[in-house]
Write a protein that holds these residues in place. Structure first.
Motif, PDB file in Angstrom:
ATOM      1  N   LEU A  58       0.875  -1.248   0.002  1.00  0.00           N
ATOM      2  CA  LEU A  58      -0.089   0.058   0.029  1.00  0.00           C
ATOM      3  C   LEU A  58       0.920   1.237   0.178  1.00  0.00           C
ATOM      4  N   GLY A  59       0.740   1.916  -0.952  1.00  0.00           N
ATOM      5  CA  GLY A  59       1.624   3.104  -1.221  1.00  0.00           C
ATOM      6  C   GLY A  59       2.555   3.205  -2.214  1.00  0.00           C
ATOM      7  N   VAL A  60       2.596   1.884  -2.796  1.00  0.00           N
ATOM      8  CA  VAL A  60       3.822   1.777  -3.847  1.00  0.00           C
ATOM      9  C   VAL A  60       3.949   2.503  -5.027  1.00  0.00           C
ATOM     10  N   ASN A  61       2.474   2.874  -5.256  1.00  0.00           N
ATOM     11  CA  ASN A  61       2.565   3.797  -6.565  1.00  0.00           C
ATOM     12  C   ASN A  61       2.034   5.113  -6.420  1.00  0.00           C
ATOM     13  N   CYS A  62       2.304   5.437  -5.167  1.00  0.00           N
ATOM     14  CA  CYS A  62       1.998   7.199  -4.773  1.00  0.00           C
ATOM     15  C   CYS A  62       2.955   8.051  -5.694  1.00  0.00           C
ATOM     16  N   ALA A  63       4.008   7.786  -5.968  1.00  0.00           N
ATOM     17  CA  ALA A  63       5.143   8.471  -6.638  1.00  0.00           C
ATOM     18  C   ALA A  63       4.350   9.281  -8.070  1.00  0.00           C
ATOM     19  N   TYR A  64       3.783   8.355  -8.681  1.00  0.00           N
ATOM     20  CA  TYR A  64       3.130   8.854 -10.006  1.00  0.00           C
ATOM     21  C   TYR A  64       2.228   9.818  -9.531  1.00  0.00           C
ATOM     22  N   LYS A  65       1.325   9.435  -8.463  1.00  0.00           N
ATOM     23  CA  LYS A  65       0.160  10.200  -8.153  1.00  0.00           C
ATOM     24  C   LYS A  65       0.583  11.550  -7.634  1.00  0.00           C
ATOM     25  N   MET A  66       1.516  11.629  -6.956  1.00  0.00           N
ATOM     26  CA  MET A  66       2.213  13.042  -6.716  1.00  0.00           C
ATOM     27  C   MET A  66       2.551  13.969  -7.786  1.00  0.00           C
ATOM     28  N   THR A  67       3.095  13.285  -8.966  1.00  0.00           N
ATOM     29  CA  THR A  67       3.418  14.149 -10.273  1.00  0.00           C
ATOM     30  C   THR A  67       2.141  14.525 -10.672  1.00  0.00           C
ATOM     31  N   THR A  68       0.916  14.119 -10.377  1.00  0.00           N
ATOM     32  CA  THR A  68      -0.225  14.642 -11.250  1.00  0.00           C
ATOM     33  C   THR A  68      -1.094  15.506 -10.366  1.00  0.00           C
ATOM     34  N   ASP A  69      -0.591  15.774  -8.992  1.00  0.00           N
ATOM     35  CA  ASP A  69      -1.280  16.544  -7.882  1.00  0.00           C
ATOM     36  C   ASP A  69      -0.475  17.480  -7.320  1.00  0.00           C
ATOM     37  N   ARG A  70      -0.557  18.878  -7.761  1.00  0.00           N
ATOM     38  CA  ARG A  70       0.273  19.806  -7.170  1.00  0.00           C
ATOM     39  C   ARG A  70       0.012  20.068  -5.642  1.00  0.00           C
ATOM     40  N   GLU A  71      -1.047  19.527  -5.210  1.00  0.00           N
ATOM     41  CA  GLU A  71      -1.404  19.808  -3.786  1.00  0.00           C
ATOM     42  C   GLU A  71      -1.182  18.626  -3.013  1.00  0.00           C
ATOM     43  N   TYR A  72      -0.566  17.451  -3.679  1.00  0.00           N
ATOM     44  CA  TYR A  72      -0.217  16.215  -3.140  1.00  0.00           C
ATOM     45  C   TYR A  72       0.253  16.353  -1.576  1.00  0.00           C
ATOM     46  N   PHE A  73       1.077  16.995  -1.399  1.00  0.00           N
ATOM     47  CA  PHE A  73       1.851  16.899   0.203  1.00  0.00           C
ATOM     48  C   PHE A  73       0.832  17.643   1.060  1.00  0.00           C
ATOM     49  N   LYS A  74       0.167  18.631   0.807  1.00  0.00           N
ATOM     50  CA  LYS A  74      -0.776  19.325   1.459  1.00  0.00           C
ATOM     51  C   LYS A  74      -2.051  18.385   1.806  1.00  0.00           C
ATOM     52  N   LYS A  75      -2.124  17.504   0.888  1.00  0.00           N
ATOM     53  CA  LYS A  75      -3.455  16.967   1.571  1.00  0.00           C
ATOM     54  C   LYS A  75      -3.145  15.512   2.265  1.00  0.00           C
ATOM     55  N   LEU A  76      -2.076  14.920   2.599  1.00  0.00           N
ATOM     56  CA  LEU A  76      -1.532  14.174   3.196  1.00  0.00           C
ATOM     57  C   LEU A  76      -2.072  14.234   4.927  1.00  0.00           C
ATOM     58  N   LYS A  77      -2.597  13.206   5.277  1.00  0.00           N
ATOM     59  CA  LYS A  77      -3.180  13.150   6.644  1.00  0.00           C
ATOM     60  C   LYS A  77      -2.389  13.003   7.793  1.00  0.00           C
ATOM     61  N   TRP A  78      -1.575  13.927   8.290  1.00  0.00           N
ATOM     62  CA  TRP A  78      -0.610  14.007   9.100  1.00  0.00           C
ATOM     63  C   TRP A  78      -1.088  13.556  10.547  1.00  0.00           C
ATOM     64  N   ASP A  79      -2.268  14.037  10.558  1.00  0.00           N
ATOM     65  CA  ASP A  79      -3.028  13.778  12.082  1.00  0.00           C
ATOM     66  C   ASP A  79      -3.366  12.054  12.288  1.00  0.00           C
ATOM     67  N   HIS A  80      -3.082  11.410  11.210  1.00  0.00           N
ATOM     68  CA  HIS A  80      -3.340   9.871  11.407  1.00  0.00           C
ATOM     69  C   HIS A  80      -1.843   9.363  11.529  1.00  0.00           C
ATOM     70  N   ILE A  81      -0.997   9.966  11.623  1.00  0.00           N
ATOM     71  CA  ILE A  81       0.371   9.432  11.932  1.00  0.00           C
ATOM     72  C   ILE A  81       0.577   9.175  13.277  1.00  0.00           C
TER      73      ILE A  81
END
Length: 231
Positions: free
Chosen positions: A207-230
């Protein structure tokens, strides 16, 4: 009386301005030291990602120049990539030294944190540190096996050590560097979108193995990460 009242007003105004300046200075210091939460964290991850891709693209350029263009086998590409890292960036072999960037502060976890990452992604290959970037290679057992590169863009000693957050996977396809999730990789987002879904509760170790490609297509990718779940 008017002069006294005016002096008091000016004095109060000066104190107010001073307070604002102090507050702004504190905010500036916090942002520069990484203590200002999301904004600073997002900025650092973006910089780490850009640095990582720059390193990988350069060693792939060296590999492309040095190798036999007709031979795109995984074993050959792997050897050239490792040699290029050593020569160009003086990459540190984590198997022979004890560096902070090589030592995980916690085990690598999947996107939702429910499982440890599958060792198939980086098993058997070298772990090499270049500055704060840690690159973990899979070692092809046969010439036709793929070459995966798992990159921890802020180093193993920095949290969260989680796929899709600070750790991403790349694949060498026909001698070219691809973000895992690209249509030509083993886990294209078009077919395996659930691997990078924030709603997934799966315990899959990929799970998460292909997030690298998704990151390249979403400029807000890092902002959307759910840090409160860490955790």
């Amino acid at each position: 009386m008017k002069n006294i009242f005016r002096k008091r007003q000016l004095k109060g105004l000066s104190v107010h301005r001073a307070s604002i300046c102090i507050l702004l200075f504190i905010l500036f210091v916090l942002s520069m030291t990484g203590s200002l939460g999301g904004y600073s964290r997002t900025g650092k991850l973006k910089m780490g990602y850009k640095r990582t891709v720059s390193i990988l693209n350069e060693i792939m350029s060296i590999t492309e120049y040095e190798r036999d263009k007709e031979d795109t086998t995984g074993t050959l590409i792997y050897m050239y990539m490792v040699d290029a890292l050593r020569a160009r960036y003086k990459g540190v072999n984590c198997a022979s030294v004890q560096e902070k960037v090589c030592t995980p502060v916690m085990p690598y976890k999947t996107y939702n944190g429910r499982s440890d990452i599958s060792e198939e992604i980086y098993s058997g290959g070298l772990k090499m540190a270049v500055g704060k970037v840690l690159l973990m290679f899979s070692s092809p057992k046969t010439p036709k096996d793929p070459v995966y590169v798992m990159a921890d863009i802020n180093g193993a000693n920095q949290i969260p050590n989680r796929l899709g957050y600070d750790t991403f996977v790349f694949q060498i396809v026909d001698g070219k560097l691809k973000h895992m999730g690209d249509p030509t990789t083993d886990y294209p987002v078009s077919s395996y979108s659930f691997y990078c879904s924030p709603l997934s509760t799966s315990q899959s170790d990929l799970l998460g193995v292909n997030c690298a490609y998704k990151m390249t297509t979403d400029r807000e990718y890092f902002k959307k990460l759910k840090w409160d779940h860490i955790k």
